[in-house]
Every structure is written in structure tokens, then in C-alpha cells.
Scaffold this motif. Structure first.
Motif, PDB file in Angstrom:
ATOM      1  N   GLU A 101      40.975  50.938  31.771  1.00 17.99           N
ATOM      2  CA  GLU A 101      41.361  49.875  32.757  1.00 17.99           C
ATOM      3  C   GLU A 101      39.935  49.127  32.826  1.00 17.99           C
ATOM      4  N   GLU A 102      39.855  47.868  32.646  1.00 17.21           N
ATOM      5  CA  GLU A 102      38.595  47.149  32.915  1.00 17.21           C
ATOM      6  C   GLU A 102      38.725  46.412  34.082  1.00 17.21           C
ATOM      7  N   SER A 103      39.530  46.053  34.679  1.00 22.98           N
ATOM      8  CA  SER A 103      39.524  45.378  36.229  1.00 22.98           C
ATOM      9  C   SER A 103      40.773  45.225  36.787  1.00 22.98           C
ATOM     10  N   ARG A 104      40.851  45.101  38.174  1.00 19.26           N
ATOM     11  CA  ARG A 104      42.229  44.902  38.904  1.00 19.26           C
ATOM     12  C   ARG A 104      41.943  43.603  39.804  1.00 19.26           C
ATOM     13  N   GLY A 105      42.947  42.762  39.650  1.00 20.98           N
ATOM     14  CA  GLY A 105      43.162  41.592  40.657  1.00 20.98           C
ATOM     15  C   GLY A 105      44.285  41.240  40.989  1.00 20.98           C
ATOM     16  N   PHE A 106      44.448  40.350  41.853  1.00 23.57           N
ATOM     17  CA  PHE A 106      45.739  39.771  42.397  1.00 23.57           C
ATOM     18  C   PHE A 106      46.000  38.428  41.737  1.00 23.57           C
ATOM     19  N   ILE A 107      47.280  37.950  41.536  1.00 24.95           N
ATOM     20  CA  ILE A 107      47.352  36.475  41.114  1.00 24.95           C
ATOM     21  C   ILE A 107      48.367  36.207  42.238  1.00 24.95           C
ATOM     22  N   VAL A 108      48.069  35.146  42.950  1.00 23.40           N
ATOM     23  CA  VAL A 108      48.736  34.637  44.292  1.00 23.40           C
ATOM     24  C   VAL A 108      49.253  33.387  43.856  1.00 23.40           C
ATOM     25  N   PRO A 109      50.242  32.982  44.845  1.00 24.74           N
ATOM     26  CA  PRO A 109      50.907  31.662  44.681  1.00 24.74           C
ATOM     27  C   PRO A 109      49.780  30.718  44.954  1.00 24.74           C
ATOM     28  N   ASP A 110      50.059  29.320  44.329  1.00 21.10           N
ATOM     29  CA  ASP A 110      48.997  28.382  44.709  1.00 21.10           C
ATOM     30  C   ASP A 110      48.789  27.904  46.320  1.00 21.10           C
ATOM     31  N   ASP A 111      49.883  28.173  46.909  1.00 17.89           N
ATOM     32  CA  ASP A 111      49.800  27.868  48.511  1.00 17.89           C
ATOM     33  C   ASP A 111      49.240  28.961  49.320  1.00 17.89           C
ATOM     34  N   TRP A 112      49.299  30.196  48.582  1.00 17.21           N
ATOM     35  CA  TRP A 112      48.597  31.311  49.406  1.00 17.21           C
ATOM     36  C   TRP A 112      47.440  31.316  50.210  1.00 17.21           C
ATOM     37  N   PRO A 113      46.472  30.619  49.557  1.00 11.70           N
ATOM     38  CA  PRO A 113      45.060  30.652  50.321  1.00 11.70           C
ATOM     39  C   PRO A 113      44.986  29.748  51.503  1.00 11.70           C
ATOM     40  N   GLU A 114      45.772  28.775  51.615  1.00 14.61           N
ATOM     41  CA  GLU A 114      46.139  28.118  52.905  1.00 14.61           C
ATOM     42  C   GLU A 114      46.893  28.946  53.884  1.00 14.61           C
ATOM     43  N   GLN A 115      47.697  29.638  53.533  1.00 12.73           N
ATOM     44  CA  GLN A 115      48.312  30.549  54.410  1.00 12.73           C
ATOM     45  C   GLN A 115      47.430  31.689  54.858  1.00 12.73           C
ATOM     46  N   ALA A 116      47.101  32.219  54.057  1.00 10.28           N
ATOM     47  CA  ALA A 116      45.922  33.165  54.387  1.00 10.28           C
ATOM     48  C   ALA A 116      45.072  32.924  55.075  1.00 10.28           C
TER      49      ALA A 116
END
Length: 325
Positions: free
Chosen positions: A302-317
Motif C-alpha cells: 500500500e502506497e497511500s490512502r485517500g477519499f474520493i468525495v462528491p463534487d458538492d461535498w466540500p461546500e457542505q463540509a
């Protein structure tokens, strides 16, 4: 007994069994928080206890069935319950401490007001109350005008949890349980020293999110990951750096220790990589993924881990991070 982050990774990577690796990760991964408002749990009081635990884990790695029987319970559908079962096994069977009780409920007028995760006796005779928390938060901050990070900037992927709120709950409620009158009547001879056992990983925006300075309460050696929107993922996946990598969607029960892939599994994932990437581009919920690459010995790590989020997620977050909850 403190250890550098690189040492801790080495401690975990020596084990092959997935469940043993998860237990080793709990014991050796860096803490999420600095020592400060709460005392932090130290699984090993001395280097001798650490070495004895490593030898015990090695024997468990060679014959892990007892651990599997204890921790691989189909009823354990929550990651926190699985982590509790691993730590309970260590305290009950490992060489570094003695378990007194686990999941001790406190009640007032027949109503449960809290539950002590672990009561244990250390090798030096100290009586300890451990509260376990395993958390995974994405740092949102202000993407347009970066500023110093705050605990409230770290939000759960599904926007149902926030680090500042969890931190306050741990300090004001959970760690205080053994000092309450409702605990005193249970008959556990003390005094008890409350300590926080907190592990996890924090995810920062962009594949090079390592440059973000964490909030002051957070240990600088904490485990890091990355997050991208689906649009950013589409842009990034076209790069040559993605060639030869295998991408895996990480189920929640596989969020603890890093994984390894055998050659057959890795080749299958590489062959299916386009289909996997396409599904991630259309994600409607935040999804954790891991990237695997071939190492010098020909294996896949395993080289790295991450999240793929919907395009509208940052505004909601950002709205969730700023809300006066």
C-alpha cells in the motif's frame, strides 16, 4: 515508551496476518492528539514490555486462530467495536498489562449514563482507565484563503462527526467516568488514572496535502492521507503516475492497518483499474481508496490512502465545520 513514526510502521509491517496487523497498528500507530488536556495511554511502560509484545504478536501471527475467533465476529459491523475487541484481546492475553474489566456501564436510576471502555492494571501496579477512540477525519479548512487549522476543520466523511465535538466529549464526559459517584458504588478498588487511547488518520486536500500544518492539539506525527473531489480525481487519474498501480476501495472494516496484495489479486485489480476509476468518478458518497504499487521485491504494498468525495461535498463540509453544534 515512545517510538518514531517510521519505527511504528516497521513494527506493523513485519506481520502478515491481517487481524494481527490491525492489532499491531492499534498498539504502535502514532496518537492523533498531543499529550495535553488529557493523559495519553501508553501500551508499553518500558522497552522490555514493548519487545515482549512484539514477540507475542509474532507468535500470534504464526497461529492467529484464537485472535480470529475473538475479533472476526459477524456481529462486529462497526469499526469501533472491532477495534475494542482487538485491544481487549491484547489486555486479556498480552504481556504488558492485566485487564480488570471492559465495557463497564454506569447507571443512574436504571438509566445508563456512560460506559468505561477498559479498566486495567499496569505492570507497575497503577490502575488505569482507558477510553478508546479510533477516528478518521477530513480536513476542510478554507480552500480559498488558507489559515491555521482548527479542530473544527476536521469532519467525518459523512458529516455526522467533528473532531472538536468528539474531543470535548472525550475530555468532559468519557474520561471523567471513573471519578463519578455512580462508578464508586461499583466496587472497583482505585484510585483510577484516566487516559485516552486515540488512533486514526487525518486526510488533507490534494495529493500533496502533507504541507498543511495541523491544529495545535494534534500530534505532528499523526498518520495522514489525502482527499480529492470526483472532478479532481478525473483530472489526476490521467497522469502517468497512475500507471502500474492497483486501486482498491477500502471497506470500513479495513481502515486500520495498511494492507498487502498478493500477485494474483494485484494483477486482477490492475486489469480492472479503468472500471474501478470510472465507478469512483461517479461516486455519490465519500469513498476511501488505497493505491498499491510494486515494491523492489516484486510484491505489492500500500502506497497511500485517500477519499474520493462528491463534487458538492466540500461546500457542505465547510458549512458543517462552521455550524455551532
Amino acid at each position: 515508551m515512545a517510538a518514531r513514526a517510521s519505527d511504528r510502521t516497521r513494527f506493523v509491517d513485519r506481520f502478515g496476518d491481517v487481524t494481527v496487523r490491525d492489532l499491531a497498528w492499534l498498539l504502535f500507530a502514532p496518537d492523533l492528539l498531543r499529550e495535553g488536556d488529557a493523559a495519553l495511554a501508553r501500551p508499553f511502560a518500558t522497552s522490555a514490555k514493548r519487545d515482549a509484545t512484539l514477540a507475542w504478536l509474532a507468535s500470534l501471527d504464526a497461529a492467529p486462530q484464537a485472535l480470529h475467533d475473538h475479533a472476526r465476529n459477524p456481529r462486529f459491523t462497526r469499526l469501533g467495536i472491532y477495534a475494542e475487541s482487538l485491544l481487549r484481546y491484547f489486555l486479556a492475553h498480552g504481556p504488558a498489562a492485566c485487564l480488570v474489566a471492559a465495557n463497564v456501564p454506569l447507571r443512574r436510576h436504571r438509566r445508563t449514563i456512560g460506559e468505561c471502555d477498559f479498566l486495567l492494571e499496569a505492570a507497575n501496579g497503577a490502575r488505569l482507565h482507558w477510553e478508546l477512540a479510533v477516528k478518521f477525519y477530513l480536513h476542510i479548512g478554507n480552500l480559498d484563503a488558507p489559515r491555521a487549522a482548527r479542530l473544527s476543520d476536521y469532519v467525518g466523511p459523512n458529516l455526522q462527526d467533528r473532531f472538536d465535538l468528539k474531543h470535548a466529549r472525550l475530555l468532559t464526559h468519557q474520561l471523567a467516568l471513573t471519578s463519578r459517584a455512580e462508578f464508586a458504588v461499583l466496587g472497583f478498588e482505585g484510585p483510577w488514572q484516566a487516559q485516552l487511547f486515540i488512533k486514526g488518520r487525518l486526510f488533507y486536500h490534494g495529493l500533496n496535502g502533507d504541507g498543511v500544518a495541523p491544529a495545535p492539539e494534534i500530534d505532528e506525527n499523526h498518520l495522514r492521507g489525502w482527499w480529492l473531489t470526483a472532478f479532481e480525481w478525473r483530472e489526476a487519474r490521467a497522469g502517468a503516475a497512475n500507471e502500474g498501480r492497483a486501486w482498491v476501495v477500502q471497506p470500513r472494516m479495513a481502515w486500520l492497518a495498511s494492507r498487502r496484495l498478493d500477485t494474483t489479486a494485484a494483477e486482477s485489480l490492475v486489469a480492472e483499474s479503468e472500471a474501478i476509476r470510472a465507478r469512483l468518478e461517479a461516486t455519490v458518497v465519500p469513498t476511501m481508496v488505497a493505491a498499491y504499487a510494486r515494491d523492489a521485491a516484486g510484491g505489492w504494498i500500500e502506497e497511500s490512502r485517500g477519499f474520493i468525495v462528491p463534487d458538492d461535498w466540500p461546500e457542505q463540509a465547510r458549512a458543517f465545520a462552521a455550524a455551532p453544534l
